[in-house]
Design an enzyme around this catalytic site. Sequence first.
Site, mmCIF file in Angstrom:
data_model
loop_
_atom_site.group_PDB
_atom_site.id
_atom_site.type_symbol
_atom_site.label_atom_id
_atom_site.label_comp_id
_atom_site.label_asym_id
_atom_site.label_seq_id
_atom_site.Cartn_x
_atom_site.Cartn_y
_atom_site.Cartn_z
ATOM 1 N N SER A 19 0.822 -1.215 0.000
ATOM 2 C CA SER A 19 0.000 0.000 0.000
ATOM 3 C C SER A 19 0.854 1.263 0.000
ATOM 4 C CB SER A 19 -0.974 0.007 1.179
ATOM 5 O OG SER A 19 -1.919 -1.025 1.067
ATOM 6 N N ASP A 59 -8.891 -2.190 -1.081
ATOM 7 C CA ASP A 59 -10.288 -1.816 -0.861
ATOM 8 C C ASP A 59 -11.203 -2.091 -2.050
ATOM 9 O OD1 ASP A 59 -9.845 -1.077 1.735
ATOM 10 O OD2 ASP A 59 -9.676 1.065 1.327
ATOM 11 N N ARG A 63 -17.882 -2.393 2.765
ATOM 12 C CA ARG A 63 -17.497 -2.778 1.403
ATOM 13 C C ARG A 63 -18.111 -4.117 0.998
ATOM 14 N NH1 ARG A 63 -14.470 1.356 -0.095
ATOM 15 N NH2 ARG A 63 -13.080 2.281 1.467
ATOM 16 N N LYS A 92 -20.552 3.630 7.686
ATOM 17 C CA LYS A 92 -19.132 3.777 8.030
ATOM 18 C C LYS A 92 -18.398 4.670 7.047
ATOM 19 C CE LYS A 92 -15.162 1.051 9.477
ATOM 20 N NZ LYS A 92 -14.116 1.858 8.835
#
Length: 437
Positions: A197, A312, A386, A412
């Site tokens: 990341s 994500d 998600r 969220k």
Amino acid sequence: MTTLKITPAKLGGSVCAPSSKSMGHREIICAGLSDGTSIVDNISMSADMEATLRCLEALGISFQQVPSSRVGRTAFAISGSGRVRAARSAVDCGESGSTLRFMIPLGALCGAPLTFTGHGKLVTRPLQAYYDIFDRQGLHYTTAAEGYLPLTVNGVLQSGAYELPGNVSSQFISGLLFALPLLEGDSVLEITSGLESQSYVDLTLSCLAKYGITIEHENYYKYHICGGQRYRGGRSMVEGDWSQAAFWLVAGTLGRQITCTGLHTASLQGDRVVAGIISRMGGKITSDAEGNYTALPAPTKGVVIDAADCPDIIPVLTVLAAVSEGTTEIINAGRLRIKECDRLAAMTSELNKLGAAVTELPDGLLIKGRPEGLRGGCVDAWNDHRIAMSLAVASLVCREAVVISGSECVQKSYPEFWQDFAALGGNIETVGMGEGI
């Protein structure tokens, strides 16, 4: 807990991407660490953003809502003194991992006890990288059993040499990059293992530079941080969120044409690769200079997707893979197991309930595509925003209704998701309300 029934329908139209949650956190933290008042505009409010604002208050930073230049968005005037203090004894981080890991080093600058609490999976998400630093420096802290929240930090970080693993979460790196420039002495932060990341570290560095903080690095593995720096505020606009746009770009590929507006074409967000991944799978994505991205319906094929820098967007890409021709393999995705839920297990379980053929691997997923579509059924959101949004997109390719329990978890990050889903043509019906777990 809210249960929604989605009757299959193809979505189409135009939707404005929410502002980037990743950049929103960073912008309001940097503004709060500045001396004076800064304006941060174009914020899409969510439970995670509220958590970061609560932390700012606990650190002696004030804010007030002011008129936004964007319809439906929020702006804040954030006032700080250029330093932090423990204005409260405890702060609730909700379920926001970014909030918790960004704020712990700042709490460790206060020289007074500050307790971090949380809810859901956040209570057990790993923090050992910080505990190791505190142990080396002799900084006092207490935790619940097994290092879980609540965490109380009482002491002051010292400048000098720091080490962090790079393969757990880049949020630890960002947290130290926010805090160490405020120390009087210089520091060096060295990453001791492979860095995942990296794009999120780039977001932090770019935001710090915007607010006057200079950090030099050697290929992202060694950071040289001069002490005694001061954050300089101003007025800033938060850019659009590519991780949320991913849901609409996949939906457009599977349904009717969808244009997602409000995106930054030169964004440093790692999730920007979603447009390229969809194109590589055979999708048709077009864009213009204004940041409008359009997904056209197209048949897609399986590919190998490396999740290392874009975790994500993996849940919704798994949906696309589930109805693509051939086999898709998702690799380097082990960190998805320590998100709001174990996302590899969740997507395997819930998509297979709908008729998909997903096999869970230790570090990824193997998906055998079923271009004829899925059957539908009852699924659970695993209290993960998600997962809920990905399952909603999966309903577009089902023959029967999809019933999602725990759908309220989108609060969220994207509270307007169901509203936008319906505006694009989604058929949603609330079929159950009850207590959450």
